[in-house]
Motif scaffolding. Structure first.
Motif, mmCIF file in Angstrom:
data_model
loop_
_atom_site.group_PDB
_atom_site.id
_atom_site.type_symbol
_atom_site.label_atom_id
_atom_site.label_comp_id
_atom_site.label_asym_id
_atom_site.label_seq_id
_atom_site.Cartn_x
_atom_site.Cartn_y
_atom_site.Cartn_z
ATOM 1 N N THR A 241 0.829 -1.209 0.000
ATOM 2 C CA THR A 241 0.000 0.000 0.000
ATOM 3 C C THR A 241 0.864 1.261 0.000
ATOM 4 O O THR A 241 0.532 2.250 -0.646
ATOM 5 C CB THR A 241 -0.914 -0.001 1.224
ATOM 6 N N ARG B 11 -2.818 4.017 -2.343
ATOM 7 C CA ARG B 11 -3.983 3.513 -1.630
ATOM 8 C C ARG B 11 -4.972 2.821 -2.568
ATOM 9 O O ARG B 11 -5.608 1.847 -2.196
ATOM 10 C CB ARG B 11 -4.655 4.689 -0.916
ATOM 11 N N ASN C 190 -4.790 1.169 7.175
ATOM 12 C CA ASN C 190 -5.713 1.832 6.248
ATOM 13 C C ASN C 190 -6.579 2.863 6.963
ATOM 14 O O ASN C 190 -6.864 3.931 6.413
ATOM 15 C CB ASN C 190 -6.603 0.793 5.566
#
Lengths: 142, 79
Positions: free
Chosen positions: A50, A55, A134
């Motif tokens: 990531t 993203r 995240n």
């Protein structure tokens, strides 16, 4: 991050690191390591993906929906295995007395249900690591 | 063998004091990462490889990344 060296190095490193994590999870009951350590290693590789590819691509590989399913599914696997022992032997997580096969000492398939529990814990820890990261990334700047 | 352990523990103490003193927060995270790495070597010397694997993965890997993510949301220097 738009650097060709970092992208290619990441592409080479990630399969080896994930294979090492799977090795640690599957050998959790006969050697050092286990579900938590191996899951943390696999989660770190997903965080690295990531970080390097952004993203949006990371979301494609491991979406929020998939994180929800694997996070609940890993712990459900643990609880269901424990419940099987509860039904057959009368206590939560009864291993050999609950009818699970013992196997040969020192092999992967041994020790009753311990390898299955390790896989469940590994899935849970992996998705926890990636969803922690995240959540921090998605929050807007204060 | 004992001397190596003493040397590592002195390094760890110096690292921990430096983390408390430093004003640059990214420097503090890098120092914390070095602390975790040396701590995992110490666990290995103390015959607990299980804890060493977990310390190297969590302490030096995930925690530093999470701290960097938090610092990117706030300021770099302590007032």
């Amino acid at each position: 991050m738009n650097d060709i060296i970092i992208k290619n190095i990441t592409r080479i490193i990630i399969p080896f690191a994930q294979m090492y994590g799977i090795f640690i999870i599957l050998n959790g009951h006969i050697s050092p390591g286990g579900g938590f350590a191996g899951g943390a290693i696999i989660g770190t590789t997903l965080i690295l993906y990531t970080l390097v590819f952004g993203r949006e691509k990371g979301k494609k590989k491991f979406s929020h929906k998939m994180s929800e399913i694997s996070e609940s599914g890993g712990i459900m696997l643990f609880v269901i295995i424990g419940m099987i022992g509860m039904i057959t032997a009368g206590a939560f997580l009864s291993n050999l007395s609950g009818g699970f096969p013992q196997g040969q000492l020192g092999e992967i398939l041994s020790g009753g249900f311990i390898p299955i529990l390790m896989i469940g814990i590994g899935i849970k820890v992996t998705s926890t690591m990636i969803s922690l990261f995240n959540l921090l990334i998605d929050e807007e700047k204060l | 063998m004992v001397y190596i352990n003493v040397f590592i523990i002195i390094f760890l103490i110096i690292c921990a004091l430096a983390i408390g003193k430093i004003k640059d927060l990214i420097g503090a995270v890098v120092l914390f990462s070095a602390y975790s790495l040396v701590m995992s070597i110490l666990w290995l010397l103390l015959n607990s490889p299980d804890v060493a694997i977990t310390e190297a993965a969590i302490g030096a890997g995930v925690t530093s990344i999470l701290f960097f993510a938090v610092i990117s949301k706030t300021k770099r220097y302590e007032k």
